[in-house]
Write a protein that holds these residues in place. Structure first.
Motif, mmCIF file in Angstrom:
data_model
loop_
_atom_site.group_PDB
_atom_site.id
_atom_site.type_symbol
_atom_site.label_atom_id
_atom_site.label_comp_id
_atom_site.label_asym_id
_atom_site.label_seq_id
_atom_site.Cartn_x
_atom_site.Cartn_y
_atom_site.Cartn_z
ATOM 1 N N THR A 228 0.993 -1.099 0.051
ATOM 2 C CA THR A 228 0.225 0.022 0.002
ATOM 3 C C THR A 228 0.850 1.190 0.051
ATOM 4 O OG1 THR A 228 -1.728 -1.237 1.114
ATOM 5 C CG2 THR A 228 -1.527 1.300 1.159
ATOM 6 N N ASP A 229 0.497 2.060 -1.175
ATOM 7 C CA ASP A 229 1.387 3.175 -1.331
ATOM 8 C C ASP A 229 0.817 4.423 -0.483
ATOM 9 O OD1 ASP A 229 3.150 5.411 -2.012
ATOM 10 O OD2 ASP A 229 2.817 5.233 -4.085
ATOM 11 N N THR A 230 1.310 5.116 0.516
ATOM 12 C CA THR A 230 0.756 6.012 1.261
ATOM 13 C C THR A 230 1.618 7.395 1.028
ATOM 14 O OG1 THR A 230 2.283 5.687 3.081
ATOM 15 C CG2 THR A 230 0.278 4.424 3.102
ATOM 16 N N THR A 231 2.436 7.503 -0.144
ATOM 17 C CA THR A 231 3.032 8.637 -0.376
ATOM 18 C C THR A 231 2.808 9.177 -1.692
ATOM 19 O OG1 THR A 231 4.955 7.496 -1.365
ATOM 20 C CG2 THR A 231 5.221 7.623 0.737
ATOM 21 N N LEU A 232 1.693 8.670 -2.446
ATOM 22 C CA LEU A 232 1.257 9.507 -3.529
ATOM 23 C C LEU A 232 0.731 11.011 -3.432
ATOM 24 C CD1 LEU A 232 -0.901 6.979 -5.381
ATOM 25 C CD2 LEU A 232 0.733 7.943 -6.214
ATOM 26 N N PRO A 233 1.530 11.735 -4.108
ATOM 27 C CA PRO A 233 1.022 13.113 -3.966
ATOM 28 C C PRO A 233 -0.460 13.022 -4.786
ATOM 29 C CG PRO A 233 3.103 12.966 -5.396
ATOM 30 C CD PRO A 233 2.389 11.523 -5.138
ATOM 31 N N VAL A 234 -1.493 13.884 -3.931
ATOM 32 C CA VAL A 234 -2.680 14.181 -4.386
ATOM 33 C C VAL A 234 -2.784 15.325 -5.157
ATOM 34 C CG1 VAL A 234 -3.845 12.914 -2.418
ATOM 35 C CG2 VAL A 234 -3.148 15.300 -1.987
ATOM 36 N N THR A 235 -2.584 15.106 -6.499
ATOM 37 C CA THR A 235 -2.180 16.153 -7.391
ATOM 38 C C THR A 235 -2.993 16.032 -8.803
ATOM 39 O OG1 THR A 235 -0.165 15.162 -8.453
ATOM 40 C CG2 THR A 235 0.036 16.847 -6.843
ATOM 41 N N GLY A 236 -3.802 14.962 -8.603
ATOM 42 C CA GLY A 236 -4.680 14.677 -9.815
ATOM 43 C C GLY A 236 -3.821 14.401 -11.067
ATOM 44 N N GLU A 237 -2.742 13.681 -10.614
ATOM 45 C CA GLU A 237 -1.753 13.246 -11.924
ATOM 46 C C GLU A 237 -1.710 11.789 -12.054
ATOM 47 O OE1 GLU A 237 2.025 16.299 -11.976
ATOM 48 O OE2 GLU A 237 1.504 15.330 -9.944
ATOM 49 N N THR A 238 -1.370 11.160 -13.189
ATOM 50 C CA THR A 238 -1.295 9.504 -13.218
ATOM 51 C C THR A 238 -0.074 9.178 -12.884
ATOM 52 O OG1 THR A 238 -3.244 9.896 -14.715
ATOM 53 C CG2 THR A 238 -1.722 7.830 -14.983
ATOM 54 N N PHE A 239 0.091 8.052 -12.202
ATOM 55 C CA PHE A 239 1.364 7.461 -11.784
ATOM 56 C C PHE A 239 1.026 6.018 -12.272
ATOM 57 C CE2 PHE A 239 1.032 10.885 -8.930
ATOM 58 C CZ PHE A 239 2.375 11.491 -8.807
ATOM 59 N N TYR A 240 2.329 5.361 -12.551
ATOM 60 C CA TYR A 240 2.299 4.012 -12.930
ATOM 61 C C TYR A 240 3.135 3.287 -12.084
ATOM 62 C CZ TYR A 240 0.425 5.575 -17.476
ATOM 63 O OH TYR A 240 -0.281 6.037 -18.389
ATOM 64 N N TYR A 241 2.629 1.907 -11.672
ATOM 65 C CA TYR A 241 3.664 0.753 -10.971
ATOM 66 C C TYR A 241 3.911 -0.144 -11.886
ATOM 67 C CZ TYR A 241 1.288 3.439 -6.864
ATOM 68 O OH TYR A 241 1.116 4.484 -6.099
ATOM 69 N N GLU A 242 5.141 -0.899 -11.507
ATOM 70 C CA GLU A 242 5.508 -2.127 -11.940
ATOM 71 C C GLU A 242 6.238 -2.993 -10.818
ATOM 72 O OE1 GLU A 242 7.972 -1.500 -15.161
ATOM 73 O OE2 GLU A 242 9.942 -2.207 -13.983
ATOM 74 N N VAL A 243 5.998 -4.315 -10.947
ATOM 75 C CA VAL A 243 6.592 -5.213 -9.737
ATOM 76 C C VAL A 243 7.514 -5.959 -10.606
ATOM 77 C CG1 VAL A 243 6.073 -6.781 -7.926
ATOM 78 C CG2 VAL A 243 4.405 -5.146 -8.709
ATOM 79 N N ARG A 244 8.836 -6.120 -9.706
ATOM 80 C CA ARG A 244 10.008 -7.068 -10.158
ATOM 81 C C ARG A 244 9.999 -7.843 -9.221
ATOM 82 N NH1 ARG A 244 13.879 -2.066 -12.411
ATOM 83 N NH2 ARG A 244 12.254 -1.061 -13.491
ATOM 84 N N ALA A 245 10.163 -9.150 -9.380
ATOM 85 C CA ALA A 245 10.823 -10.158 -8.423
ATOM 86 C C ALA A 245 12.475 -10.402 -8.391
ATOM 87 C CB ALA A 245 10.452 -11.499 -8.860
ATOM 88 N N TYR A 246 13.229 -10.540 -7.386
ATOM 89 C CA TYR A 246 14.487 -10.612 -7.266
ATOM 90 C C TYR A 246 14.757 -11.886 -6.365
ATOM 91 C CZ TYR A 246 14.614 -8.493 -2.626
ATOM 92 O OH TYR A 246 14.625 -8.215 -1.433
#
Length: 483
Positions: A228-246
């Protein structure tokens, strides 16, 4: 490891319609299903694994020390065989070690291909480790163990080799990635499916702003399958996530497909800068201007009676300017401006600026002007001007210029008089010259009808000669000629 247990068949006798029915429990050789990665284990009363197993059960590991005892009830203590089989997903595969110990014989197969072969009757435990590369995906391991005579013990494992110099295989890309967004809290939850890598160390989550690349450092590292990402700026902008395994050798997989989330916009624009009064005419009202604020969809203008007074909303505009048509002429106001974005977030107020709507209306024209020649000049008189904001009278004296068709009074300001004075004495050399006069009223805002229109009520008079030369005194001349 599950120890072998005695399988006992129980007869149940039931009475039904006067007949005897006999029900017998399934035999020890009945099919047993074991969930991967648990082994299916089969016991044989021979060393050739022939015929029907005497017992089938599930075993979590191949690790037994039976000694000289029989491995299960109904089996001999010598000349028996035990087979373990498991089919599982090895993820991306990679290098594995297959360590074995056995007394007596052991063989290990990978997808039917023999990888370990210690198949002989021994009086002490024999050991061996074989390194293999297991391809990605699902594969079957089979362990065959036999005891001919004497003590019986066996162990087997399949272990990833995780040193960086050996393991060069990247983990598989995590599957099932998704993201959900809670607009009330401004938090995004990213979830994915568990990776099948046996040497998995964890997952790295990356975030980027639309139009920008992912940062080199991950947003978070976790061994769980959600974050859960609690650091997103509430600016009305679009953000993208991706997950990588290591993995434990620090090999990192490729990233999942980018998962977008558009945040709620609760971030106000910056306060407008450069607020100033650009015009304050009576006709157009008081005009304000300022620098455009980034992200602003509109602006709100506030007005107060003083810089520290209570500001009330005056109006709004989509442009970085505003005309206050309601400002009273001659009254000073203070103004402040805010920027409002498309989501309705309002900025802090700008610095205050003071402004006063200018009085552009000149006083009424001066009336009743009379010029009376005297022995040594002229006596001017006129009516009191009714303007309430009268500042002064400007007296103009000049000469009449004529081209034969038109006469013009070429005059200049000669005197400024206070509003309570309605007469003026202009003295000249008594040589009988002609002069032209007009008086202009000027208010406290500097408005002058003559300066705005170029027109004035002009009077013309001729100066008297000396008393010895002139026996009579002419009548005063009233205004009326054009300047």
């Amino acid at each position: 490891m599950n120890p072998a247990r005695r399988a006992t068949a129980t007869a149940v006798v039931l009475a039904a319609a006067g007949a005897l029915l006999s029900a017998v429990a399934p035999s020890a050789s009945a099919a047993v299903s074991c969930a991967s990665p648990v082994y299916q284990r089969q016991f044989f009363a021979n060393t050739t694994f022939s015929g029907t197993p005497k017992k089938t059960d599930c075993d979590s590991a191949v690790a037994e020390k039976w000694g000289t005892a029989a491995p299960a009830t109904g089996l001999p203590k010598d000349n028996f065989g035990v087979r373990w089989t498991v089919t599982r997903d090895f993820g991306s595969g990679g290098p594995f070690a297959l360590p074995v110990t056995a007394q007596d014989g052991i063989r290990v197969y990978l997808d039917g291909s023999r990888k370990v072969d210690l198949w002989k009757n021994v009086s002490t435990t024999q050991k061996k480790t074989v390194n293999v590369t297991i391809p990605s995906g699902r594969h079957t391991l089979r362990v065959d163990f036999v005891n001919w005579t004497g003590a019986a013990d066996v162990s087997f494992a399949y272990t990833p080799r995780t040193t960086a110099d050996v393991d060069k295989v990247k983990p598989l890309v995590p599957s099932g990635a998704s993201v959900s967004y809670d607009s009330a809290t401004g938090r995004a939850k990213v979830s994915w499916s568990k990776n099948q890598e046996m040497d998995l160390a964890g997952y790295r989550l990356y975030r980027r702003l639309q139009g920008h690349p992912f940062e080199a450092a991950p947003l978070a590292t976790t061994t769980a399958t959600s974050y859960t990402d609690t650091t997103l700026p509430v600016t009305g902008e679009t953000f993208y996530y991706e997950v990588r395994a290591y993995d434990k050798a620090r090999n990192e997989s490729a990233g999942t497909a980018d998962k977008p989330v558009t945040t709620a916009d609760r971030t106000a624009p910056g306060a407008p800068a450069g607020l100033e009064v650009t015009d304050a005419s009576e006709r157009d009202g008081l005009r304000l201007g300022w620098s455009a604020a980034s992200g602003a969809a509109s602006y709100r203008v506030y007005r107060a009676a003083s810089a520290t007074g209570a500001y009330a909303l005056l109006g709004s505009t989509a442009e970085p300017s505003y005309r206050d048509a309601t400002a009273a002429v001659g009254t000073t106001y203070s103004y402040r401006v805010t920027a409002v974005d498309a989501a309705g977030n309002e900025s802090a107020r700008s610095a205050a600026v003071a402004g006063k709507r200018r009085d552009d209306t000149p006083p009424p024209p001066v009336t009743g002007l009379k010029a009376t020649p005297t022995d040594y000049g002229f006596e001017l008189t006129w009516d009191q001007n009714p303007a309430t904001d009268l500042l002064r009278y400007s007296v103009y004296v000049g000469m009449v210029l004529s081209d034969g068709e038109e006469s013009v009074c070429s005059a200049s300001e000669t005197a400024w008089l206070t509003p309570d004075v309605t007469s003026y004495r202009h003295t000249t050399v008594p040589d009988g010259d002609q002069r032209c006069f007009f008086v202009d009223a000027v208010d406290s805002s500097g408005n002058s009808r003559y300066k705005q229109t170029g027109e004035a009520d002009v009077v013309v008079a001729t100066e008297l000669g000396t008393p010895e030369e002139e026996g009579t005194e002419p009548e005063p001349t009233a205004g009326g000629a054009g300047a």
